[in-house]
Design an enzyme around this catalytic site. Structure first.
Site, PDB file in Angstrom:
ATOM      1  N   ASP A  78       0.851  -1.190   0.000  1.00  0.00           N
ATOM      2  CA  ASP A  78       0.000   0.000   0.000  1.00  0.00           C
ATOM      3  C   ASP A  78       0.891   1.247   0.000  1.00  0.00           C
ATOM      4  O   ASP A  78       1.883   1.324   0.721  1.00  0.00           O
ATOM      5  CB  ASP A  78      -0.925   0.006   1.227  1.00  0.00           C
ATOM      6  CG  ASP A  78      -2.049   1.022   1.081  1.00  0.00           C
ATOM      7  OD1 ASP A  78      -3.216   0.606   0.982  1.00  0.00           O
ATOM      8  OD2 ASP A  78      -1.754   2.237   1.077  1.00  0.00           O
ATOM      9  N   ILE A  79       0.526   2.226  -0.801  1.00  0.00           N
ATOM     10  CA  ILE A  79       1.341   3.443  -0.948  1.00  0.00           C
ATOM     11  C   ILE A  79       1.316   4.301   0.322  1.00  0.00           C
ATOM     12  O   ILE A  79       2.217   5.117   0.553  1.00  0.00           O
ATOM     13  CB  ILE A  79       0.849   4.252  -2.177  1.00  0.00           C
ATOM     14  CG1 ILE A  79       1.952   5.132  -2.736  1.00  0.00           C
ATOM     15  CG2 ILE A  79      -0.402   5.055  -1.870  1.00  0.00           C
ATOM     16  CD1 ILE A  79       1.628   5.705  -4.115  1.00  0.00           C
ATOM     17  N   GLY A 127     -14.785   4.417   3.606  1.00  0.00           N
ATOM     18  CA  GLY A 127     -13.548   4.997   3.094  1.00  0.00           C
ATOM     19  C   GLY A 127     -13.071   4.336   1.815  1.00  0.00           C
ATOM     20  O   GLY A 127     -11.969   4.635   1.348  1.00  0.00           O
ATOM     21  N   GLN A 128     -13.870   3.431   1.242  1.00  0.00           N
ATOM     22  CA  GLN A 128     -13.445   2.804  -0.023  1.00  0.00           C
ATOM     23  C   GLN A 128     -13.183   3.891  -1.058  1.00  0.00           C
ATOM     24  O   GLN A 128     -14.040   4.734  -1.319  1.00  0.00           O
ATOM     25  CB  GLN A 128     -14.511   1.833  -0.546  1.00  0.00           C
ATOM     26  CG  GLN A 128     -14.056   1.105  -1.811  1.00  0.00           C
ATOM     27  CD  GLN A 128     -15.106   0.146  -2.386  1.00  0.00           C
ATOM     28  OE1 GLN A 128     -16.232   0.071  -1.902  1.00  0.00           O
ATOM     29  NE2 GLN A 128     -14.720  -0.554  -3.430  1.00  0.00           N
ATOM     30  N   SER A 129     -11.957   3.871  -1.607  1.00  0.00           N
ATOM     31  CA  SER A 129     -11.577   4.928  -2.536  1.00  0.00           C
ATOM     32  C   SER A 129     -11.168   4.396  -3.902  1.00  0.00           C
ATOM     33  O   SER A 129     -11.042   5.152  -4.848  1.00  0.00           O
ATOM     34  CB  SER A 129     -10.421   5.742  -1.948  1.00  0.00           C
ATOM     35  OG  SER A 129      -9.306   4.904  -1.706  1.00  0.00           O
ATOM     36  N   HIS A 152     -10.159  -5.049  -3.434  1.00  0.00           N
ATOM     37  CA  HIS A 152      -8.836  -5.199  -2.832  1.00  0.00           C
ATOM     38  C   HIS A 152      -8.978  -5.559  -1.366  1.00  0.00           C
ATOM     39  O   HIS A 152      -9.700  -4.915  -0.619  1.00  0.00           O
ATOM     40  CB  HIS A 152      -7.987  -3.937  -3.006  1.00  0.00           C
ATOM     41  CG  HIS A 152      -8.667  -2.667  -2.609  1.00  0.00           C
ATOM     42  ND1 HIS A 152      -9.605  -2.045  -3.398  1.00  0.00           N
ATOM     43  CD2 HIS A 152      -8.550  -1.905  -1.498  1.00  0.00           C
ATOM     44  CE1 HIS A 152     -10.040  -0.951  -2.797  1.00  0.00           C
ATOM     45  NE2 HIS A 152      -9.414  -0.844  -1.631  1.00  0.00           N
ATOM     46  N   LEU A 153      -8.249  -6.595  -0.990  1.00  0.00           N
ATOM     47  CA  LEU A 153      -8.225  -7.048   0.399  1.00  0.00           C
ATOM     48  C   LEU A 153      -6.978  -6.458   1.054  1.00  0.00           C
ATOM     49  O   LEU A 153      -5.856  -6.695   0.600  1.00  0.00           O
ATOM     50  CB  LEU A 153      -8.171  -8.578   0.434  1.00  0.00           C
ATOM     51  CG  LEU A 153      -8.196  -9.219   1.818  1.00  0.00           C
ATOM     52  CD1 LEU A 153      -9.501  -8.913   2.545  1.00  0.00           C
ATOM     53  CD2 LEU A 153      -7.993 -10.734   1.713  1.00  0.00           C
TER      54      LEU A 153
HETATM   55  P1  AMP Z   1      -9.650   1.679   0.121  1.00  0.00           P
HETATM   56  O1  AMP Z   1      -9.714   2.912   0.940  1.00  0.00           O
HETATM   57  O2  AMP Z   1     -10.087   0.461   0.856  1.00  0.00           O
HETATM   58  O3  AMP Z   1     -10.334   1.841  -1.209  1.00  0.00           O
HETATM   59  O4  AMP Z   1      -8.112   1.429  -0.138  1.00  0.00           O
HETATM   60  C1  AMP Z   1      -7.411   1.928  -1.206  1.00  0.00           C
HETATM   61  C2  AMP Z   1      -5.961   1.811  -0.835  1.00  0.00           C
HETATM   62  O5  AMP Z   1      -5.181   1.950  -2.012  1.00  0.00           O
HETATM   63  C3  AMP Z   1      -5.492   2.895   0.133  1.00  0.00           C
HETATM   64  O6  AMP Z   1      -4.998   2.276   1.317  1.00  0.00           O
HETATM   65  C4  AMP Z   1      -4.401   3.634  -0.640  1.00  0.00           C
HETATM   66  O7  AMP Z   1      -3.322   4.015   0.175  1.00  0.00           O
HETATM   67  C5  AMP Z   1      -3.996   2.588  -1.669  1.00  0.00           C
HETATM   68  N1  AMP Z   1      -3.443   3.127  -2.905  1.00  0.00           N
HETATM   69  C6  AMP Z   1      -3.982   4.086  -3.691  1.00  0.00           C
HETATM   70  N2  AMP Z   1      -3.204   4.277  -4.777  1.00  0.00           N
HETATM   71  C7  AMP Z   1      -2.171   3.398  -4.681  1.00  0.00           C
HETATM   72  C8  AMP Z   1      -1.030   3.106  -5.495  1.00  0.00           C
HETATM   73  N3  AMP Z   1      -0.803   3.739  -6.641  1.00  0.00           N
HETATM   74  N4  AMP Z   1      -0.177   2.140  -5.068  1.00  0.00           N
HETATM   75  C9  AMP Z   1      -0.401   1.494  -3.910  1.00  0.00           C
HETATM   76  N5  AMP Z   1      -1.456   1.715  -3.109  1.00  0.00           N
HETATM   77  C10 AMP Z   1      -2.332   2.652  -3.485  1.00  0.00           C
END
Ligand code: AMP
Length: 113
Positions: A30-31, A92-94, A99-100
């Protein structure tokens, strides 16, 4: 899925720190890590999220959890880790490619925020 961030990441169009991959899943760092271990386990096939999954996705949903357990062993976090799907805007799904989250390597609080 042309506009999907994580689909682009699977094919290397967007760089990532790969942890593991096989024919079904891709796993990367995760970034914005929330713990010493914070990986995202994603199916290669585009599924929008848990609430959009259907019976045909049952196997891959279970498989993602087993990959998490395997990585939990390999990364020596079996004293305590979480596997989490954020589902829907209030969670907070973004990113809208299933993704798990595998989060571990520190003490966890309950209930989660
Ligand atoms: P969610 O909030 O469950 O949708 O999680 C999305 C996750 O993706 C967050 O924890 C972000 O930090 C992660 N994320 C977003 N863009 C990237 C990226 N380019 N590389 C790695 N992780 C990412």
């Amino acid at each position: 899925m042309a506009d999907c961030l994580f689909s682009k990441l699977i094919v290397g169009e967007i760089p990532s720190k790969k942890i593991y991959e096989d024919e079904k899943v891709f796993v990367f760092q995760d970034i914005n890590p929330q713990a010493p271990v914070h990986f995202l386990i994603i199916p290669r096939e585009h599924i929008v999220g848990l609430k959009e999954a259907t019976a045909k996705d049952a196997e891959i949903l279970g498989y993602c959890q087993l990959v998490a357990a395997k990585l939990g062993r390999e990364y020596k976090i079996e004293e305590g880790y979480r596997t989490v799907y954020n589902v829907g805007p209030k969670s907070g799904q973004s990113v809208f490619h299933l993704h798990l989250h595998l989060i571990g390597g520190r003490d966890m609080k309950w209930p989660p925020g």
